[in-house]
Write a protein that holds these residues in place. Structure first.
Motif, PDB file in Angstrom:
ATOM      1  N   GLN A 386       0.824  -1.207   0.000  1.00 24.59           N
ATOM      2  CA  GLN A 386       0.000   0.000   0.000  1.00 24.59           C
ATOM      3  C   GLN A 386       0.864   1.265   0.000  1.00 24.59           C
ATOM      4  O   GLN A 386       0.537   2.248  -0.665  1.00 24.59           O
ATOM      5  CB  GLN A 386      -0.916   0.006   1.234  1.00 24.59           C
ATOM      6  CG  GLN A 386      -2.056  -0.980   1.143  1.00 24.59           C
ATOM      7  CD  GLN A 386      -3.258  -0.395   0.432  1.00 24.59           C
ATOM      8  OE1 GLN A 386      -3.715   0.695   0.732  1.00 24.59           O
ATOM      9  NE2 GLN A 386      -3.777  -1.103  -0.540  1.00 24.59           N
ATOM     10  N   ALA A 387       1.943   1.234   0.772  1.00 28.65           N
ATOM     11  CA  ALA A 387       2.805   2.418   0.821  1.00 28.65           C
ATOM     12  C   ALA A 387       3.414   2.693  -0.553  1.00 28.65           C
ATOM     13  O   ALA A 387       3.484   3.830  -0.999  1.00 28.65           O
ATOM     14  CB  ALA A 387       3.894   2.231   1.865  1.00 28.65           C
ATOM     15  N   PHE A 390       0.361   3.869  -2.922  1.00 25.98           N
ATOM     16  CA  PHE A 390      -0.379   5.098  -2.669  1.00 25.98           C
ATOM     17  C   PHE A 390       0.434   6.216  -2.045  1.00 25.98           C
ATOM     18  O   PHE A 390       0.020   7.360  -2.080  1.00 25.98           O
ATOM     19  CB  PHE A 390      -1.614   4.807  -1.810  1.00 25.98           C
ATOM     20  CG  PHE A 390      -2.626   3.967  -2.518  1.00 25.98           C
ATOM     21  CD1 PHE A 390      -2.726   2.614  -2.262  1.00 25.98           C
ATOM     22  CD2 PHE A 390      -3.457   4.532  -3.472  1.00 25.98           C
ATOM     23  CE1 PHE A 390      -3.649   1.836  -2.940  1.00 25.98           C
ATOM     24  CE2 PHE A 390      -4.384   3.765  -4.149  1.00 25.98           C
ATOM     25  CZ  PHE A 390      -4.475   2.413  -3.884  1.00 25.98           C
ATOM     26  N   ARG A 391       1.561   5.874  -1.430  1.00 24.52           N
ATOM     27  CA  ARG A 391       2.403   6.951  -0.910  1.00 24.52           C
ATOM     28  C   ARG A 391       3.642   7.138  -1.782  1.00 24.52           C
ATOM     29  O   ARG A 391       4.547   7.889  -1.421  1.00 24.52           O
ATOM     30  CB  ARG A 391       2.808   6.656   0.528  1.00 24.52           C
ATOM     31  CG  ARG A 391       1.636   6.691   1.486  1.00 24.52           C
ATOM     32  CD  ARG A 391       2.084   6.623   2.947  1.00 24.52           C
ATOM     33  NE  ARG A 391       0.973   6.354   3.825  1.00 24.52           N
ATOM     34  CZ  ARG A 391       0.232   7.286   4.407  1.00 24.52           C
ATOM     35  NH1 ARG A 391       0.501   8.566   4.206  1.00 24.52           N
ATOM     36  NH2 ARG A 391      -0.776   6.951   5.190  1.00 24.52           N
TER      37      ARG A 391
END
Lengths: 414, 292, 299
Positions: A386-387, A390-391
């Motif tokens: 996820q990091a 999306f980051r």
């Protein structure tokens, strides 16, 4: 007097035992009584009950969304867990390590073991003991829309580089290039593992003694999905889980590709008959072999059941004896594969159909079982993915951070 | 020579006209705002209703359509024939109504005591009652389930009704309301020799119609929409409630959105009807002037 | 009344009757709360002192769960997200629902219709509302991006971007709850006698003065209620976040109760989840007590 007392005691114990045996075995799984798959299961249960008056089985169907979470956990917490129930790979270890899973060694006869695919047996075995009955396999593949690809003059991508190039062309033509699962959770990890494995990497070693996530392969796999999201090649959100293929842009002909499993074939064919689609391997890094993942539930027996023997016999009758029922499950009630080679052979005609053919011949042989990592490890991997997505965290950085956490966690395992 | 009144009259007329134009503009503004907000709140409702008329294929389309291409009642037929939906409606209705009626009475009493009667420990009890709201349900789910099991109430109406009755939210709301009642009411009744209980029955309770109507809608809805607790404490199909039934339309690989929309439309009706029905209790203000 | 008389003798029969009525009126609810609410809460606290997977017996570990959460980065992150959510959500909710209540409280035709319409989101199931909002927020075909496109703003990924996900969920929460608290404020507004306003009009007060001098003060008990309840609820927000983002993307919306739920039902750390819940409880309790202090009415 003493004799009479002993007799009464024996009678009481017998009565209690027989009443315990007389209680129907609780068989829990997800879904509703009205759906096709469960209608088939219920017909089997009725058949079993007719010829086994002393080992009755009763089914309970629980809404899918909450089957594994609150419902099962709460029931076990109160000591009222079911006798027979289905588990996913994610839950498997929890139930084994807490002593809930009954030893199924006597069900796994040599004949059955010869019939089952080795990977399927391994996936349910811990320290040489089988703890659950496998009966289905659903591999994940790349579904594609040949028309949309033809519109931009692209072939089906076979490598990651081709995937990104094709995606760029599609995006320029205002077509959604690919659908992958954006929401965090088991399913996202599940559909991402093939990319990790294809890059030659893995989360940890098979015995979970050492985390191996800090590798160029893991970084590359994270970066691939990071690129797909950051460049806008894949949608960042979906109305519901993309495993429900009918609500994705792919089903509506707006997306050119989707990473999804074999279960998608039936809904696509019935709800979107005009959609032409193909099935192929997930793209791999150049020069690497194709690898994919398969999922599937397995049937577990509660070791604390009042009638473990009856539950095991029932499980054996359902899946491990004649070919008839397992075949019905994977070809009529659903569209899946059986881990038993005899069943797959018996379904030769069924699997000869378009798409299924590709799955059987090309994709299934490259499929690895879904890992059964402890939930903490699943979370750590999920956070890294996820990091990255999306980051915009670079894969190497996310992998390194996850590695530290994985190593810390593994240290706490005995 | 004009009368003094006549000299003032033009400006008064102008002022009155200014006030009435302002009033008209204000009214238009009010309605405009109301319509905008109404659209924002209504769009999902209309979309849900339109979804209940769509076929399974049409409802999954991306991009979604707003109006169904054909209006068919097939979904409604399917919902009622494939599952005993009427039974589920009855279950939810029976539970929600029973809880609402009993809870309203008990909470009104408890709230009145906390607001208007004096006794030692009153404030501590009040804060303790509020504190029960501060624990998330996820944590008390398993302990509550174990309790229900040990009472032998699993898979019965008791499990759905009794635990839902004690509720700090209702007590709190009614207590705030009773705090706002003027003291003169009770002083008058006290002088007449009425007991505290009598004051409650004869004066406070009748005056609480607006707030009781409000709370009735809330309690009914909270129990009607309850999902996780009924899922855990009931098992047999005869005991299933409506939200569990609707959730069952979502499966492992496909979700029957057309049935979810249909079931949800049916589920939305009682709450709306109840609100409309009880509206008149809300707008009838409390007329206290007679008591002054 | 003599203040020299000892307390005991001042307990008149009237006071005694009041006390008995008070306890009697409270008894059924308090008994119910004790058995069905306080009991489970107490047991949950007991669980927090153990390690428990629900599948095996509990193991006593004392306060180890509490020391563990002290160093759990994810827990503190979740508290931060929850606090941010609350700080934005609660004031907006108060303002909007009060504004709506004042708006529809006027004696104009069709107002009852509007009242019912504004209440609709409360009646709809969360599943349906969340799905609808997911479509509205969709980056490609969503209504919201269409509308801001008319204003020349480029399309945003509302639920799919780390910065916008939490504000988007706040919007949905406001949409769901505003009708609810509007109704509560309405009931409170009904309580204010019309004569007060009429008297104010005669005295030449403007409507805003009437609002500030009459409405707001008399609404104090109601406002306190809305404030306390919406704060308690927003610290424990779960349902709409779970359905819309599952705590994502990249944990940007992982509020505390989602983390607690995951620890309890996915990781089977029931003891640890309980401990976190009680830590959250302490925070909510302190905040609520502060509010009660600030809003001291003659209780």
């Amino acid at each position: 007097m003493k004799r009479a007392f002993t007799a009464a005691l024996a009678f009481g114990v017998l009565a209690w035992a027989s009443s315990a045996l007389a209680q129907p075995l609780q068989f829990w799984k997800f879904g509703t009584a009205e759906e096709t798959a469960n209608i088939v299961l219920q017909s089997w249960i009725d058949e079993w009950n007719a010829s086994n008056p002393d080992t009755q089985v009763e089914a309970r169907f629980i809404p899918w969304a909450d089957y594994t979470g609150p419902t099962l956990t709460t029931a076990f917490a109160a000591g009222t867990g079911p006798d027979i129930f289905w588990v996913s790979p994610g839950l498997f270890m929890q139930y084994v390590s807490n002593g809930i899973a009954a030893d199924l060694s006597d069900v796994f006869t040599p004949e059955l073991r010869a019939d089952l695919l080795p990977a399927a047996v391994e996936a349910v075995t811990v320290d040489g003991v089988p703890y659950s009955m496998p009966f289905e396999q659903e591999p994940v593949a790349l579904f594609y829309n040949p028309e949309l690809l033809a519109q931009v003059g692209a072939d089906v991508p076979k490598t990651w580089e081709e995937l990104l190039e094709t995606a760029e062309l599609l995006q320029a033509a205002d077509i959604i290039p690919i659908v992958i699962e954006p929401a965090p959770g088991f399913y996202q990890n599940f559909t991402w593992y093939p990319f990790l494995w294809q890059a030659g990497a893995d989360v940890a070693d098979p015995d979970l003694t050492e985390a191996t996530f800090d590798s160029p392969g893991a970084a590359a796999a994270l970066d691939l999905w990071r690129t797909l999201i950051q460049e806008g090649y894949a949608p960042r959100t979906a109305p519901e889980g993309t495993n429900n293929v009918t609500s994705t842009p792919f089903a509506s002909g707006q997306a050119a590709m989707q990473v999804v499993g074999m279960w998608a074939i039936a809904p696509l064919q019935s709800d979107f008959p005009e959609l032409e689609f193909g099935v192929t391997h997930l793209p791999a890094p150049a020069g690497r072999d194709f690898v994919t993942v398969y999922g599937g539930w397995t049937q577990m027996v509660n070791a604390r059941s009042a009638n473990v023997e009856g539950a095991k016999r029932f499980t054996e009758w359902m899946w491990a004896q004649d070919v008839e029922r397992p075949l019905e499950w994977v070809t009529e009630a659903n569209t899946k594969f059986s881990p038993r080679t005899s069943v797959t052979a018996a379904g030769a005609e069924f699997y000869g159909q378009p798409h299924l053919r590709d799955f059987r011949d090309d994709i299934l042989p490259t499929a690895r079982a879904e890992p059964r990592y402890p939930s903490e490890m699943v979370l750590i991997v999920s956070e890294a993915l996820q990091a990255s997505m999306f980051r915009n965290t670079p894969g190497a950085q996310a992998a390194a951070a996850a590695q530290r956490e994985l190593a810390n966690y593994i240290r706490t395992l005995d | 020579m004009q009368h003094a009144f006549d000299i003032r009259r033009p400006s008064r007329v102008r002022a009155r006209r200014r006030r009435s134009t302002a009033k008209v503009l204000g009214t238009i503004g009010v309605y405009a705002l109301c319509i905008v907000i109404a659209l924002i709140t209504l769009v999902p409702l209309l979309w849900m209703i339109s979804g209940s008329f769509k076929t399974a294929a049409e409802i999954s389309q991306y991009p979604p359509t707003f109006f169904p291409s054909t209006i068919s009642l097939d979904n409604y037929v399917e919902v009622f024939t494939t599952v005993p939906f009427l039974r589920f409606i009855f279950n939810s209705f029976f539970v929600a109504s029973t809880v609402t009626i009993v809870a309203l009475l008990l909470h009104a009493m408890a709230a009145y005591a906390l607001a208007r009667l004096r006794f030692p420990g009153r404030n501590i009890m009040f804060y303790a009652i509020i504190a029960t709201l501060m624990i998330p349900f996820s944590i008390t789910l398993i302990p509550s389930f174990i309790l229900i099991r040990s009472l032998g109430w699993f898979d019965t109406y008791w499990a759905l009704i009794i635990p839902a009755i004690p509720n700090a939210f209702g007590i709190f709301l009614l207590r705030q309301f009773y705090l706002g009642l003027p003291d003169e009411l009770e002083d008058a009744a006290r002088i007449d020799g009425d007991t505290p209980a009598g004051i409650f029955w004869h004066i406070a309770l009748p005056l609480s119609q607006p707030i009781l109507a409000t709370l009735a809608v809330f309690f009914f809805l909270a129990n009607w929409n309850n999902y996780l607790w009924p899922l855990i404490v009931t098992q047999s199909p005869e005991m299933r409630v409506i939200q569990v039934a609707i959730a069952s339309f979502a499966g492992e690989h496909t979700t029957a959105w057309h049935l979810i929309m249909t079931g949800s439309t049916l589920a939305a009706l009682p709450g709306l009807l109840l609100y409309l029905f009880l509206q008149r209790y809300l707008i009838e203000g409390v007329k206290l002037s007679g008591l002054k | 009344m003599s203040t020299n008389a000892p307390r005991r003798q001042r307990l008149s029969s009237r006071n005694l009757r009041e006390r008995i009525t008070g306890y009697g009126f409270l008894f059924p609810d308090v008994l119910g709360l004790l058995v069905f609410v306080v009991g489970p809460i107490g047991f949950a606290f007991y669980i927090s002192l153990h390690s428990w997977t629900a599948l095996s017996p509990m193991r006593w570990i004392g306060f180890a769960n509490y020391t563990r959460l002290w160093s759990d980065v994810r827990f503190w992150d979740s508290l931060q997200i929850t606090a941010l959510y609350t700080i934005i959500y609660v004031p907006l909710l108060l303002a909007i629902s009060l504004g709506l209540a004042v708006l529809v409280n006027q004696r104009l035709p069709f107002m009852p219709v509007f009242r019912a319409i504004f209440f609709v989101p409360v009646v709809l199931s969360l599943v349906v509302s969340s799905l609808m909002w997911r479509y509205i927020f969709d980056e490609r075909i969503g209504l919201l991006n269409y509308l801001i496109g008319l204003l020349g703003i480029p399309p945003q990924s509302w639920l799919g971007s780390v910065e916008l996900a939490l504000p988007s969920i706040i919007v949905v929460s406001l949409w769901i709850q505003m009708g609810y608290f509007m109704t509560i404020f309405l009931a409170g507004l009904q309580d204010i006698p019309r004569e007060y306003y009429e008297a104010a009009m005669i005295d030449g007060a403007s409507s805003s003065t009437a609002f500030l001098r009459i409405t707001l003060p008399l609404l104090k008990p109601t406002t306190l209620f809305v404030l306390v309840i919406s704060l308690i609820n927003s610290f424990q927000v779960f349902d709409q976040v779970w359905v819309m983002t599952r705590g994502g993307p990249a944990s940007a919306t992982r509020v505390t109760v989602i983390y607690i739920y995951q620890q309890a039902f996915q990781h089977l750390n029931l003891g640890y989840a309980s401990a976190m819940a009680f830590a959250l409880f302490v925070i909510i309790l302190v905040v609520s007590l502060i509010q009660f202090r600030l809003f001291r009415t003659r209780a």
